[in-house]
Motif scaffolding. Structure first.
Motif, PDB file in Angstrom:
ATOM      1  N   ASP A 268      35.831  41.477  42.189  1.00  0.00           N
ATOM      2  CA  ASP A 268      34.793  42.491  42.050  1.00  0.00           C
ATOM      3  C   ASP A 268      33.407  41.904  41.764  1.00  0.00           C
ATOM      4  N   GLN A 269      33.303  40.572  41.676  1.00  0.00           N
ATOM      5  CA  GLN A 269      32.002  39.960  41.445  1.00  0.00           C
ATOM      6  C   GLN A 269      31.336  39.534  42.751  1.00  0.00           C
ATOM      7  N   LYS A 270      32.002  39.816  43.891  1.00  0.00           N
ATOM      8  CA  LYS A 270      31.463  39.403  45.190  1.00  0.00           C
ATOM      9  C   LYS A 270      31.149  40.630  46.039  1.00  0.00           C
ATOM     10  N   THR A 271      30.158  40.475  46.895  1.00  0.00           N
ATOM     11  CA  THR A 271      29.772  41.569  47.780  1.00  0.00           C
ATOM     12  C   THR A 271      30.645  41.568  49.040  1.00  0.00           C
ATOM     13  N   ILE A 272      30.593  42.681  49.779  1.00  0.00           N
ATOM     14  CA  ILE A 272      31.344  42.770  51.035  1.00  0.00           C
ATOM     15  C   ILE A 272      30.909  41.684  52.016  1.00  0.00           C
ATOM     16  N   PRO A 273      29.611  41.437  52.213  1.00  0.00           N
ATOM     17  CA  PRO A 273      29.212  40.356  53.125  1.00  0.00           C
ATOM     18  C   PRO A 273      29.753  38.992  52.703  1.00  0.00           C
ATOM     19  N   GLN A 274      29.767  38.717  51.388  1.00  0.00           N
ATOM     20  CA  GLN A 274      30.305  37.438  50.913  1.00  0.00           C
ATOM     21  C   GLN A 274      31.798  37.326  51.222  1.00  0.00           C
ATOM     22  N   LEU A 275      32.535  38.403  50.948  1.00  0.00           N
ATOM     23  CA  LEU A 275      33.976  38.390  51.195  1.00  0.00           C
ATOM     24  C   LEU A 275      34.276  38.223  52.687  1.00  0.00           C
ATOM     25  N   PHE A 276      33.485  38.904  53.516  1.00  0.00           N
ATOM     26  CA  PHE A 276      33.736  38.796  54.951  1.00  0.00           C
ATOM     27  C   PHE A 276      33.401  37.404  55.460  1.00  0.00           C
ATOM     28  N   THR A 277      32.316  36.822  54.992  1.00  0.00           N
ATOM     29  CA  THR A 277      31.932  35.475  55.410  1.00  0.00           C
ATOM     30  C   THR A 277      33.017  34.474  55.033  1.00  0.00           C
ATOM     31  N   GLU A 278      33.598  34.622  53.845  1.00  0.00           N
ATOM     32  CA  GLU A 278      34.684  33.735  53.411  1.00  0.00           C
ATOM     33  C   GLU A 278      35.901  33.893  54.311  1.00  0.00           C
TER      34      GLU A 278
END
Length: 388
Positions: A268-278
């Motif tokens: 929950d400390q990461k944004t959707i764009p960050q999660l998708f990029t990973e």
């Protein structure tokens, strides 16, 4: 050439032109693929392996169907056709119903170019089974009246490639042996072939399916849902098809309680764009999106969304700014949504089927300055901002 022969030729030409006009009107709208619940998508249409499954029709349902049809085979077939159309609409939500129907044994003639006619119907959740039966019978009789014009030539007149369209038009076929000859259609690249036969007061059924596409468990579940839908519809023809059940009590419990048990930990400390990029970095060549015949990998989706995000930032997008999306459901829509999020904006989806006045109101009320769209050009009086 005698006058009688000339008259027959002229009549034949006029009749065939009438038939061509009928089919050009009937099949003019875009033929969209029917997305059946297949288990596998890689297959050879010309070499489908088939299996069959008996359709166990309850005695009470048989009695009800025969009573409604008043022991008329044509009425029975129309009722089965309407039930199948309604059921396929419920499981696919495809409003454009296309089902193949073999030619009637009693009206086959020497001038027989086709072995199949296409029954096309428009459906929605509010229609009753009775309404579909009435409209299906009209469509069925009209199709048989215009059965002589070669289907391949009709498709060519429409600018379509027969080899590409015929598999879609014959994807689902319905046969009643009392009216049709089964062998006439067994060589079509059919994915679901429903076969029924009435002997006095008994009705038997069989589903011949493409084993390359469907697992046996899927077919059993499909038949169970189909019979449930048909029983409820036959019990009350005035029910809207959107209200007819397609899930058993056990299936409902699984859906509500078992499959819906989705509690899980997430970063929950990461944004959707960050999660998708990973995710794109972990599985760059894995399929991220599939729509029709088009497939996009995580790497491609991430790259295209990043390009859009850069364009939006260059256009002056502010954090939290609403961006309009005026487009059909497509891969481009998903790219647009992800691109807007990556750029720090929010998106407002707009359906092209909305009345122009509603679209105009939504654009003005949300104070949208940037609109993402595909297809038709948006008129200046509709939107005066930036269009990408």
């Amino acid at each position: 050439m005698s006058e009688t022969v000339q008259q027959k030729i002229i009549f034949s030409q006029k009749e065939m032109q009438t038939q061509l006009t009928y089919w050009l009107d009937k099949l003019a709208a875009e033929i969209r693929p029917l997305e059946l619940p297949v288990d596998k998508r890689n297959f050879d249409l010309l070499n489908l392996q088939r299996k069959s499954r008996t359709i166990q029709i309850p005695e009470a349902l048989t009695a009800r169907l025969l009573a409604i049809s008043q022991n008329s085979d044509l009425n029975l077939y129309t009722l089965l056709l309407a039930g199948l159309q309604g059921f396929l609409f419920r499981i696919t939500q495809a409003e454009d119903s296309l089902i193949g129907s073999p030619l009637l044994n009693q009206i086959k003639g020497a001038r027989q170019y086709n072995r199949l006619v296409i029954i096309r119907q428009s459906l929605d959740f509010t229609q009753t089974l009775k309404e579909i039966v009435i409209s299906s019978k009209k469509s069925l009789l009209a199709a048989y009246e215009n059965q002589d014009y070669p289907l391949e030539m009709i498709l060519e007149h429409l600018g379509l490639v027969p080899a590409e369209c015929l598999p879609e038009l014959s994807k689902v076929i319905l046969v009643l042996k009392n009216l049709h000859t089964l062998t006439e259609v067994t060589d079509y690249p059919t994915q679901l072939l429903f076969v029924f036969n009435r002997v006095d007061t008994e009705l038997t059924g069989q589903l011949i399916y493409a084993a390359d596409l469907f697992q046996q468990e899927t077919i059993e579940g499909l038949l169970q849902s189909y019979l449930l839908f048909l029983e409820a519809g036959a019990a009350d023809l005035d029910q809207q098809i959107g209200e007819l059940p397609i899930l058993t009590a056990g299936d409902k419990e699984k859906l509500i309680y078992t499959f819906n048990h989705t509690q899980a930990e997430y970063p929950d400390q990461k944004t959707i764009p960050q999660l998708f990029t990973e995710q794109a970095a972990r599985t760059p060549e894995k399929m991220a999106l599939s729509y029709g015949e088009n497939v996009v990998t995580y790497r491609q989706l991430n790259q295209r969304a990043n390009r859009l995000a850069r364009r939006l930032k260059q256009s002056g997008i502010q954090s939290g700014e609403i961006i309009g999306l005026l487009m059909e459901r497509s891969i481009e829509m998903v790219i647009s949504i992800l691109g807007v999020i990556k750029a720090g904006g929010a998106y407002l989806p707009l359906d092209r089927s909305y009345p122009t006045e509603r679209i105009t109101y939504l654009l003005q009320d949300s104070q949208i300055k940037i609109l993402l769209t595909t297809g038709e050009v948006v008129a200046e009086e509709l939107f005066a901002g930036t269009i990408l």
